[in-house]
Design an enzyme around this catalytic site. Sequence first.
Site, PDB file in Angstrom:
ATOM      1  N   ASP A 188       8.904   5.836 -10.870  1.00 14.64           N
ATOM      2  CA  ASP A 188       8.370   6.448 -12.088  1.00 14.64           C
ATOM      3  C   ASP A 188       9.045   7.770 -12.417  1.00 14.64           C
ATOM      4  O   ASP A 188       9.211   8.121 -13.586  1.00 14.64           O
ATOM      5  CB  ASP A 188       6.863   6.682 -11.947  1.00 14.64           C
TER       6      ASP A 188
ATOM      7  N   SER B 245       0.801  -1.222   0.000  1.00 14.19           N
ATOM      8  CA  SER B 245       0.000   0.000   0.000  1.00 14.19           C
ATOM      9  C   SER B 245       0.840   1.282   0.000  1.00 14.19           C
ATOM     10  O   SER B 245       1.378   1.658  -1.026  1.00 14.19           O
ATOM     11  CB  SER B 245      -1.003  -0.032   1.157  1.00 14.19           C
TER      12      SER B 245
ATOM     13  N   LYS C 156      -1.404  -3.780  -3.313  1.00 13.09           N
ATOM     14  CA  LYS C 156      -2.623  -3.292  -2.663  1.00 13.09           C
ATOM     15  C   LYS C 156      -2.823  -1.837  -3.077  1.00 13.09           C
ATOM     16  O   LYS C 156      -2.121  -0.959  -2.639  1.00 13.09           O
ATOM     17  CB  LYS C 156      -2.491  -3.415  -1.146  1.00 13.09           C
TER      18      LYS C 156
END
Length: 430
Positions: A325, A314, A339
């Site tokens: 990214d 999470s 998750k």
Amino acid sequence: MVINRKRLVFGAAAVTLLTITVTSLGVHSQGQALFKGSPKELVDEVWQIIYRQYVDGTFNQVDWQAVRREYLDKNYSNKQEAYKSIRTMLNKLNDPYTRFMVPQEFKNMQVDTSGELTGVGIQIGIDNETKRLIVIAPIEDTPAFKAGIQAKDIIIKIDGTSTEGMDTNHAVSLIRGKVNTKVTLTILRNGKEEDFRIVRAKIEIHPVRYSRQSTPQGPIGYIRLNQFSANASKEMRGAIKNLEKNKVLGYVLDLRGNPGGLLYSSVEIARMWLSQGTIVFTKSRFGDREREVATGKSLTKKPLVILVDRGSASASEILSGALQDNKRAVLVGSKTFGKGLVQSVRPLNDGSGVAVTIAKYFTPSGRDINKQGIIPDIKFKMTIEQRKKLWLKERKTVGTLADPQFAKAVEILSEKITTQYSTSIEKSAR
């Protein structure tokens, strides 16, 4: 769409961990006015919350209007009957993270923001595919961790009681207890059953620990983040500032076994490492997108390597995905838990509560983490025996060159430091 981020949590239902801030919803309807003060009002209140907030407008292919008629046509003589119906109603969504909590369960979930708690020290959830009770991750230095409980362990019994069909709230109530009492968890791991007898304890959690490590390349900063609690960002800020004063050349951020926590905590920590760019965005069923971005106030631009594993879930996936990214960090280890759902926790009129999935989150490049996880740039797994040796037998070697994954991270970091240093010299010579 305006979202009160401090009441949003990422991660499965927690036995011990999550710090949650809740706000009242004040949902009322004409029907509720008719049922005012009755158990039926509570049933309708929960139905209304799902109707207005649930992430999937099809309600996972369930006719939610028909559900309302079905459950409001029933007569309830007491709240216990209403509670049972609410749970049955929510089960129709087939979403283990949308769940009802009776008043005591709801109170238990509101963990003190100080990070002090009583229990065994694990986070649990329901596996979406198998519907079994699963360990998200044990919390470091807790009884469960020391006993050898691991991420992805399947809990099949609690003190001899089968967990088949059991929800996380019931499991929490069975696992928790007074300090110095014992609980036996029967674990299924790699096809084999094993009993773990664990003594409950009072647990004080400090989410961040750090050190200055000497390496052949020079001094680096090692930071281990155990959870995204209310005070995690404050401790992280202190760690980075201290290590910067100590002239480290780069950083290894260890998110292994970190099961997640608060959204705003992960965003604040990402901003400490990232000068610009998107951190995360969420999508609700209404198509609304809430985007969090860097604020240009990063604390360091030095090279960063992040350690992740299957217990990184999470909020850990938000942070590692954002920095990956944006090409701010290199990820080393194994695929994360997967998750990617956002829950909002709502108090109800009688003191009970409901956690409802209201959105999905995505990395800056648009990756849907739910069920897929984050794939590290450098895959470097440890065997079961290596993990046992490192985390249970030789804990003092975690975050040192005797830690295989840390050693690999240092190797990658050294390459990044050399490249950055060479680039700086080249620019200076122009």
